[in-house]
Write a protein that holds these residues in place. Structure first.
Motif, PDB file in Angstrom:
ATOM      1  N   SER A  17      44.958   1.272  40.521  1.00 52.77           N
ATOM      2  CA  SER A  17      45.989   0.589  41.278  1.00 52.77           C
ATOM      3  C   SER A  17      45.376  -0.481  42.160  1.00 52.77           C
ATOM      4  O   SER A  17      44.239  -0.362  42.588  1.00 52.77           O
ATOM      5  N   THR A  19      44.865  -2.771  45.579  1.00 49.91           N
ATOM      6  CA  THR A  19      44.839  -2.452  46.996  1.00 49.91           C
ATOM      7  C   THR A  19      45.584  -3.515  47.781  1.00 49.91           C
ATOM      8  O   THR A  19      45.710  -4.649  47.365  1.00 49.91           O
ATOM      9  N   ASN A 165      45.361   2.473  47.944  1.00 46.32           N
ATOM     10  CA  ASN A 165      46.209   2.742  46.780  1.00 46.32           C
ATOM     11  C   ASN A 165      46.335   4.234  46.501  1.00 46.32           C
ATOM     12  O   ASN A 165      45.868   5.082  47.268  1.00 46.32           O
ATOM     13  N   ASP A 166      46.957   4.569  45.377  1.00 47.57           N
ATOM     14  CA  ASP A 166      47.188   5.978  45.032  1.00 47.57           C
ATOM     15  C   ASP A 166      45.886   6.753  44.852  1.00 47.57           C
ATOM     16  O   ASP A 166      45.807   7.945  45.179  1.00 47.57           O
ATOM     17  N   ILE A 169      44.649   7.768  48.183  1.00 43.59           N
ATOM     18  CA  ILE A 169      45.429   8.902  48.675  1.00 43.59           C
ATOM     19  C   ILE A 169      44.885  10.202  48.100  1.00 43.59           C
ATOM     20  O   ILE A 169      44.680  11.190  48.821  1.00 43.59           O
ATOM     21  N   LEU A 216      48.276   6.354  54.897  1.00 44.03           N
ATOM     22  CA  LEU A 216      48.357   5.936  53.489  1.00 44.03           C
ATOM     23  C   LEU A 216      49.702   6.324  52.877  1.00 44.03           C
ATOM     24  O   LEU A 216      50.291   5.552  52.118  1.00 44.03           O
ATOM     25  N   TYR A 217      50.177   7.530  53.183  1.00 44.08           N
ATOM     26  CA  TYR A 217      51.492   7.935  52.706  1.00 44.08           C
ATOM     27  C   TYR A 217      52.548   6.932  53.175  1.00 44.08           C
ATOM     28  O   TYR A 217      53.427   6.517  52.407  1.00 44.08           O
ATOM     29  N   ASN A 220      52.356   3.496  51.407  1.00 43.88           N
ATOM     30  CA  ASN A 220      52.682   3.515  49.985  1.00 43.88           C
ATOM     31  C   ASN A 220      54.066   4.069  49.662  1.00 43.88           C
ATOM     32  O   ASN A 220      54.457   4.095  48.498  1.00 43.88           O
ATOM     33  N   ARG A 221      54.788   4.512  50.687  1.00 44.76           N
ATOM     34  CA  ARG A 221      56.097   5.105  50.414  1.00 44.76           C
ATOM     35  C   ARG A 221      57.064   4.031  49.916  1.00 44.76           C
ATOM     36  O   ARG A 221      57.235   2.987  50.525  1.00 44.76           O
ATOM     37  N   ASN A 227      55.256  11.212  48.056  1.00 44.77           N
ATOM     38  CA  ASN A 227      54.163  11.654  47.205  1.00 44.77           C
ATOM     39  C   ASN A 227      54.334  13.136  46.892  1.00 44.77           C
ATOM     40  O   ASN A 227      54.835  13.903  47.725  1.00 44.77           O
TER      41      ASN A 227
END
Length: 323
Positions: A17, A19, A165-166, A169, A216-217, A220-221, A227
């Motif tokens: 993914s 960044t 990115n994921d 996480i 990070l959550y 990226n939500r 998640n």
């Protein structure tokens, strides 16, 4: 209370993914013993412990677990862990053994791309470190000390490159797991007289890893989705409020809950954590222990375990009393 459940470290397949970075408000904890104390501040890079969190973004190019320059310097100084020594020689190592050390005083202004490991190298390094946890050659506290330091350096490299990115996480989730499992294993297997210090440092890095993971959550939500592991990892914050040292001096739990997505607040993991905390504070022994035994995940139980021991030691209730 005994539970014969151990948790392995399973690393997910690497993702590719892209960044990105974003300024936002987040919940940031302050540390005090085993308490979980949070206050609202502007987002900052929790894992950056150098001269400034406002370092320029850089993309690392180091192909090895440890930069060549650092390897050479540490060979000269004989500064090699037992896990890094080539054929046991304290002044010889190799790219397949040496892992970059955490450096608090590192200067972002003078960092070169060749000194920083890119995401895929960091992932491989994390996998290598967690494989060492299965080693029976050294006591757990020796392995823990090495992995503890080197994972801090991994977080530092992620932060310097603004990798959010994921895959980042997932790596943070694995590092949080490491600190929680260490919380469970250190008192059980360690013969080190400084165990309280090890416990405190481990708890401190657990809190730092958690707050970075929450950031990070949040970044990226997308829409109202969460998640797949988010609810459980948020429940850890609630469980860290157990025990005699957990009085919050920052934002209250009730205010903190208002800032969470409703899907997290209503999740079974969070409902479990809130129920356990309520029973604990009410002194409802029967409901507390029955709920923990029936619903706790491995990681949740490892967080609760020290407070169970503390409670039983301080309690005047006979151990033979029915629950």
């Amino acid at each position: 209370m005994e539970r014969n459940r151990e948790l392995g470290f399973r690393m997910a397949k690497k993702s590719h993914s892209s960044t990105h970075s974003r300024s936002h408000q987040t919940i940031v904890p302050s540390r005090s013993n085993t308490s979980a104390e949070f206050s609202i501040k502007e987002q900052r890079t929790e894992d950056w412990e150098g001269d400034s969190p406002n370092f320029p973004s850089v993309i690392g190019t180091c192909p090895d677990m440890c930069p060549a320059k650092e390897r050479a310097q540490r060979e000269r100084l004989g500064d090699l862990s037992v896990f890094e020594r080539l054929n046991g020689n304290p002044r010889r190592t190799s790219p397949s053994l040496a892992v970059r050390k955490f450096c608090r005083t590192i200067s972002a202004m003078h960092m070169q791309a060749s000194d920083i490991r890119p995401l895929e190298v960091l992932q491989d390094t994390l996998t290598y470190l967690f494989n060492l946890l299965d080693s029976s050659k050294y006591p757990f506290e020796v392995v823990h000390d090495f992995v503890f330091d080197r994972t801090r350096a991994i977080r530092q490299d992620l932060s310097m490159q603004n990798i959010i990115n994921d895959q980042a996480i997932h790596m943070y989730e694995e590092m949080v797991k490491f600190h929680i499992i260490s919380l469970h294993k250190l008192p059980r297997f360690s013969s080190n007289p400084s165990i309280s210090s090890l416990h405190f440092l481990n708890m401190e890095q657990l809190m730092k890893s958690l707050v970075s993971l929450y950031n990070l959550y949040d970044i990226n939500r997308m829409s109202n989705s969460i998640n797949k592991n988010e609810a459980e990892f948020y429940s850890f914050y609630v469980l860290l409020h157990l025990g005699s040292n957990s009085q919050s001096m920052g934002e209250s739990l009730s205010l903190w809950f208002r800032r969470l997505a409703s899907t997290i607040v209503k999740s079974k993991e969070m409902c479990f954590a809130r129920a356990v905390l309520r029973f604990f504070r009410m002194g409802n022994y029967k409901s507390f222990f029955s709920t923990v035994a029936a619903e706790a995940s491995n990681l949740q139980f490892f967080l609760i375990e020290p407070f169970i021991n503390e409670w039983l030691q301080a309690s005047t209730i006979p151990i033979s009393a029915p629950l």
